[in-house]
Design a protein around this motif. Structure first.
Motif, PDB file in Angstrom:
ATOM      1  N   SER A 193     -34.492 -19.057  -6.349  1.00  0.00           N
ATOM      2  CA  SER A 193     -36.266 -18.419  -6.040  1.00  0.00           C
ATOM      3  C   SER A 193     -36.247 -18.482  -4.129  1.00  0.00           C
ATOM      4  O   SER A 193     -35.103 -18.284  -3.604  1.00  0.00           O
ATOM      5  N   GLN A 194     -37.537 -17.731  -4.194  1.00  0.00           N
ATOM      6  CA  GLN A 194     -37.221 -17.127  -2.557  1.00  0.00           C
ATOM      7  C   GLN A 194     -36.958 -18.019  -1.181  1.00  0.00           C
ATOM      8  O   GLN A 194     -36.354 -18.185   0.198  1.00  0.00           O
ATOM      9  N   TYR A 195     -36.994 -19.597  -2.049  1.00  0.00           N
ATOM     10  CA  TYR A 195     -37.752 -20.763  -1.022  1.00  0.00           C
ATOM     11  C   TYR A 195     -35.254 -21.184  -0.451  1.00  0.00           C
ATOM     12  O   TYR A 195     -35.368 -22.313  -0.873  1.00  0.00           O
ATOM     13  N   THR A 196     -34.949 -20.256   0.056  1.00  0.00           N
ATOM     14  CA  THR A 196     -33.389 -21.235  -0.280  1.00  0.00           C
ATOM     15  C   THR A 196     -32.881 -21.243   1.458  1.00  0.00           C
ATOM     16  O   THR A 196     -31.885 -21.160   1.219  1.00  0.00           O
ATOM     17  N   ARG A 197     -34.084 -20.484   2.081  1.00  0.00           N
ATOM     18  CA  ARG A 197     -33.741 -20.026   3.076  1.00  0.00           C
ATOM     19  C   ARG A 197     -33.794 -21.427   4.491  1.00  0.00           C
ATOM     20  O   ARG A 197     -34.328 -21.000   5.679  1.00  0.00           O
ATOM     21  N   GLY A 198     -34.516 -22.748   3.585  1.00  0.00           N
ATOM     22  CA  GLY A 198     -34.949 -23.471   4.622  1.00  0.00           C
ATOM     23  C   GLY A 198     -33.770 -24.296   4.745  1.00  0.00           C
ATOM     24  O   GLY A 198     -32.354 -24.642   4.739  1.00  0.00           O
ATOM     25  N   THR A 199     -33.863 -25.021   6.049  1.00  0.00           N
ATOM     26  CA  THR A 199     -33.295 -26.160   6.896  1.00  0.00           C
ATOM     27  C   THR A 199     -32.838 -28.221   6.417  1.00  0.00           C
ATOM     28  O   THR A 199     -32.006 -28.285   6.564  1.00  0.00           O
ATOM     29  N   VAL A 200     -34.276 -27.829   5.234  1.00  0.00           N
ATOM     30  CA  VAL A 200     -34.658 -29.168   5.038  1.00  0.00           C
ATOM     31  C   VAL A 200     -34.194 -28.659   3.213  1.00  0.00           C
ATOM     32  O   VAL A 200     -34.882 -27.910   2.555  1.00  0.00           O
ATOM     33  N   THR A 201     -33.227 -29.603   3.086  1.00  0.00           N
ATOM     34  CA  THR A 201     -33.477 -29.439   0.572  1.00  0.00           C
ATOM     35  C   THR A 201     -33.359 -30.750   0.632  1.00  0.00           C
ATOM     36  O   THR A 201     -33.632 -31.375   1.392  1.00  0.00           O
ATOM     37  N   ALA A 202     -33.271 -31.022  -0.608  1.00  0.00           N
ATOM     38  CA  ALA A 202     -33.383 -32.152  -1.286  1.00  0.00           C
ATOM     39  C   ALA A 202     -31.699 -32.727  -0.945  1.00  0.00           C
ATOM     40  O   ALA A 202     -31.438 -32.838  -0.615  1.00  0.00           O
ATOM     41  N   PHE A 203     -32.789 -34.244  -0.509  1.00  0.00           N
ATOM     42  CA  PHE A 203     -31.325 -35.098  -0.003  1.00  0.00           C
ATOM     43  C   PHE A 203     -30.570 -35.749  -1.382  1.00  0.00           C
ATOM     44  O   PHE A 203     -31.395 -35.742  -2.032  1.00  0.00           O
ATOM     45  N   ALA A 204     -29.385 -35.627  -1.244  1.00  0.00           N
ATOM     46  CA  ALA A 204     -28.519 -36.375  -2.439  1.00  0.00           C
ATOM     47  C   ALA A 204     -27.499 -37.513  -2.108  1.00  0.00           C
ATOM     48  O   ALA A 204     -26.328 -37.019  -0.770  1.00  0.00           O
ATOM     49  N   PRO A 205     -26.760 -38.404  -2.523  1.00  0.00           N
ATOM     50  CA  PRO A 205     -27.933 -39.269  -3.645  1.00  0.00           C
ATOM     51  C   PRO A 205     -29.209 -40.027  -2.697  1.00  0.00           C
ATOM     52  O   PRO A 205     -29.080 -40.327  -2.200  1.00  0.00           O
ATOM     53  N   PHE A 206     -30.194 -39.573  -3.774  1.00  0.00           N
ATOM     54  CA  PHE A 206     -31.322 -40.125  -3.153  1.00  0.00           C
ATOM     55  C   PHE A 206     -32.024 -41.317  -3.632  1.00  0.00           C
ATOM     56  O   PHE A 206     -32.216 -41.134  -5.172  1.00  0.00           O
ATOM     57  N   ASP A 207     -32.591 -42.102  -2.750  1.00  0.00           N
ATOM     58  CA  ASP A 207     -33.100 -43.128  -4.199  1.00  0.00           C
ATOM     59  C   ASP A 207     -34.209 -44.068  -2.749  1.00  0.00           C
ATOM     60  O   ASP A 207     -34.858 -44.498  -1.794  1.00  0.00           O
ATOM     61  N   ALA A 208     -35.686 -43.423  -3.459  1.00  0.00           N
ATOM     62  CA  ALA A 208     -36.606 -43.399  -2.948  1.00  0.00           C
ATOM     63  C   ALA A 208     -37.244 -45.119  -2.545  1.00  0.00           C
ATOM     64  O   ALA A 208     -37.717 -45.479  -1.531  1.00  0.00           O
ATOM     65  N   VAL A 232     -38.520 -23.025   4.322  1.00  0.00           N
ATOM     66  CA  VAL A 232     -38.875 -21.690   3.118  1.00  0.00           C
ATOM     67  C   VAL A 232     -37.847 -21.034   3.811  1.00  0.00           C
ATOM     68  O   VAL A 232     -36.716 -19.865   3.133  1.00  0.00           O
ATOM     69  N   ASP A 233     -37.476 -20.594   5.238  1.00  0.00           N
ATOM     70  CA  ASP A 233     -37.218 -19.979   5.441  1.00  0.00           C
ATOM     71  C   ASP A 233     -36.285 -20.133   7.446  1.00  0.00           C
ATOM     72  O   ASP A 233     -36.305 -19.347   7.760  1.00  0.00           O
ATOM     73  N   LEU A 234     -36.566 -20.725   7.849  1.00  0.00           N
ATOM     74  CA  LEU A 234     -36.269 -21.404   8.907  1.00  0.00           C
ATOM     75  C   LEU A 234     -35.210 -20.622   9.653  1.00  0.00           C
ATOM     76  O   LEU A 234     -34.816 -20.892  10.709  1.00  0.00           O
ATOM     77  N   LEU A 235     -33.941 -20.928   8.459  1.00  0.00           N
ATOM     78  CA  LEU A 235     -32.512 -20.279   9.216  1.00  0.00           C
ATOM     79  C   LEU A 235     -32.768 -19.224   9.106  1.00  0.00           C
ATOM     80  O   LEU A 235     -32.225 -18.829  10.249  1.00  0.00           O
ATOM     81  N   ASP A 236     -33.882 -17.775   8.320  1.00  0.00           N
ATOM     82  CA  ASP A 236     -33.702 -16.922   9.213  1.00  0.00           C
ATOM     83  C   ASP A 236     -34.654 -16.367  10.632  1.00  0.00           C
ATOM     84  O   ASP A 236     -34.379 -15.393  10.995  1.00  0.00           O
ATOM     85  N   ILE A 237     -35.250 -17.677  10.372  1.00  0.00           N
ATOM     86  CA  ILE A 237     -36.843 -18.072  11.416  1.00  0.00           C
ATOM     87  C   ILE A 237     -35.702 -18.038  12.944  1.00  0.00           C
ATOM     88  O   ILE A 237     -35.734 -17.191  13.798  1.00  0.00           O
ATOM     89  N   ARG A 238     -34.799 -19.062  12.692  1.00  0.00           N
ATOM     90  CA  ARG A 238     -33.180 -19.031  13.897  1.00  0.00           C
ATOM     91  C   ARG A 238     -31.938 -17.546  14.284  1.00  0.00           C
ATOM     92  O   ARG A 238     -32.435 -17.589  14.885  1.00  0.00           O
ATOM     93  N   ARG A 239     -32.069 -16.976  13.063  1.00  0.00           N
ATOM     94  CA  ARG A 239     -30.947 -15.901  13.564  1.00  0.00           C
ATOM     95  C   ARG A 239     -32.203 -15.261  13.974  1.00  0.00           C
ATOM     96  O   ARG A 239     -31.679 -14.806  15.334  1.00  0.00           O
ATOM     97  N   GLU A 240     -33.821 -14.500  13.590  1.00  0.00           N
ATOM     98  CA  GLU A 240     -34.314 -13.679  14.651  1.00  0.00           C
ATOM     99  C   GLU A 240     -34.717 -14.515  15.340  1.00  0.00           C
ATOM    100  O   GLU A 240     -34.384 -13.561  16.696  1.00  0.00           O
ATOM    101  N   PHE A 241     -34.871 -15.742  15.737  1.00  0.00           N
ATOM    102  CA  PHE A 241     -35.013 -16.021  17.962  1.00  0.00           C
ATOM    103  C   PHE A 241     -33.290 -16.170  18.262  1.00  0.00           C
ATOM    104  O   PHE A 241     -33.775 -15.794  19.521  1.00  0.00           O
ATOM    105  N   ARG A 242     -32.110 -16.159  17.464  1.00  0.00           N
ATOM    106  CA  ARG A 242     -31.059 -16.187  18.244  1.00  0.00           C
ATOM    107  C   ARG A 242     -30.922 -14.613  18.576  1.00  0.00           C
ATOM    108  O   ARG A 242     -31.182 -13.737  19.511  1.00  0.00           O
ATOM    109  N   LYS A 243     -31.760 -13.872  17.746  1.00  0.00           N
ATOM    110  CA  LYS A 243     -31.752 -11.769  18.455  1.00  0.00           C
ATOM    111  C   LYS A 243     -32.401 -11.647  19.046  1.00  0.00           C
ATOM    112  O   LYS A 243     -32.240 -11.234  20.296  1.00  0.00           O
TER     113      LYS A 243
END
Length: 320
Positions: free
Chosen positions: A1-16, A278-289
């Motif tokens: 999916s397009q949403y793989t450029r986020g800085t936050v992803t599912a935490f593992a091992p997760f225990d709610a 969503v895309d914070l990794l890409d945003i960071r890259r553009e920011f730096r550039k």
């Protein structure tokens, strides 16, 4: 999916349940252990935060968001509560607050409606209707006017042409129409800008912008800047920037939220939270550039305390 450029992803091992217990402990009794709160909430994704909230209620009969509101204060509280908002409700909620009460927050309307995909806009409209039993378009037209309102309505239709092959003849035609509607005309035919920028496909419009530059000698942004003003100008520019690159648009939005005296914390929080998966990794890259410093450094310089710690965790690292 397009949403793989986020800085936050599912935490593992997760225990709610374990997370719910550590949050309860952090907020119980005198004083609050903010470090635990911010570490748990910034390192779990939104779906996991919802599970934690549910476990929290099951275990303690308490509402996690209410507890956060009563134990935390200021910008830090706003950030933590924003992280707890279900992802699909986030934009609808932001829009509702942008159009409620005295005065409309045009900046929020512009940012969300210019940057979201047609599918996302359709979803926002549905959620808005379900959550607030009101029609988003009616609400927005009731609070805005003129060409600004018309472009918002066009964007709300979420009927942008799908990206399917570019017709060079139509590219040429659209570029000429925009040239005649702006630079070549005394006054401006705003409607042409609204229709073309609001309905054509992304790949088509990128070619139109190149062709426009060839024909007129100007970037389309320069023409918009000269030919329009106020909220319409800001919205047209946001649409053009998002067509060129959504991450670059958000990098610029974040930069200006912190540049100069004072910080626009509402914008900083809204963008960091809504783009973190969503895309914070890409945003960071553009920011730096584009701004010769990293997003991480700017947040570090511009914010303080637990608020800063939480934002830096969301940012997910430095780019220097």
């Amino acid at each position: 999916s397009q949403y793989t450029r986020g800085t936050v992803t599912a935490f593992a091992p997760f225990d709610a349940r374990a997370d719910a217990e550590s949050l309860r402990k952090a907020m119980k009794g005198m004083g609050t252990d903010e470090e635990t709160v911010l570490t748990v909430l910034t390192t779990r994704n939104n779906a996991q935060r919802q599970e934690i909230a549910s476990a929290f209620k099951t275990l303690f009969g308490r509402d996690l968001v209410d507890d956060l509101k009563s134990e935390l204060t200021g910008k830090f509280e706003t950030l933590m509560v924003s992280l707890m908002r279900p992802a699909h409700i986030f934009d609808a909620h932001a829009l509702k607050h942008a159009i409620k009460g005295a005065g409309t927050n045009e900046k929020v309307l512009t940012e969300i409606l210019a940057s979201r995909t047609p599918a996302e806009v359709q979803n926002i409209k549905q959620v808005y209707q379900q959550e607030y039993e009101a029609d988003l378009e009616d609400k927005i037209t009731g609070e805005t006017s003129g060409h600004f309102q018309r472009l918002l309505v066009v964007l709300l239709q979420a009927n942008r042409d799908p990206d399917a092959g570019v017709d060079e003849a139509l590219v040429e035609q659209d570029a000429q129409v925009l040239f005649r509607a702006g630079e070549l005309k005394w006054g401006t035919d705003e409607e042409k800008f609204i229709t073309i920028l609001g309905t054509r496909s992304i790949s088509h419009l990128r070619r139109v912008f190149d062709k426009y530059m060839t024909i007129s000698g100007f970037q389309i942004e320069e023409t918009i800047d000269r030919e329009t003003s106020g909220d319409l100008e800001k919205l047209l520019l946001a649409v053009v920037k998002c067509i060129r690159s959504v991450p670059a648009y958000f990098a610029e939005t974040l930069y200006y939220s912190m540049k100069g005296a004072g910080t626009d914390d509402d914008t900083l929080i809204r963008v960091m939270v809504s783009r973190s998966e969503v895309d914070l990794l890409d945003i960071r890259r553009e920011f730096r550039k584009n701004f010769a410093k990293s997003l991480y450094q700017m947040i570090q310089k511009d914010t303080s305390g637990d608020y800063r710690k939480a934002l830096l965790l969301l940012c997910g690292g430095d780019d220097d």
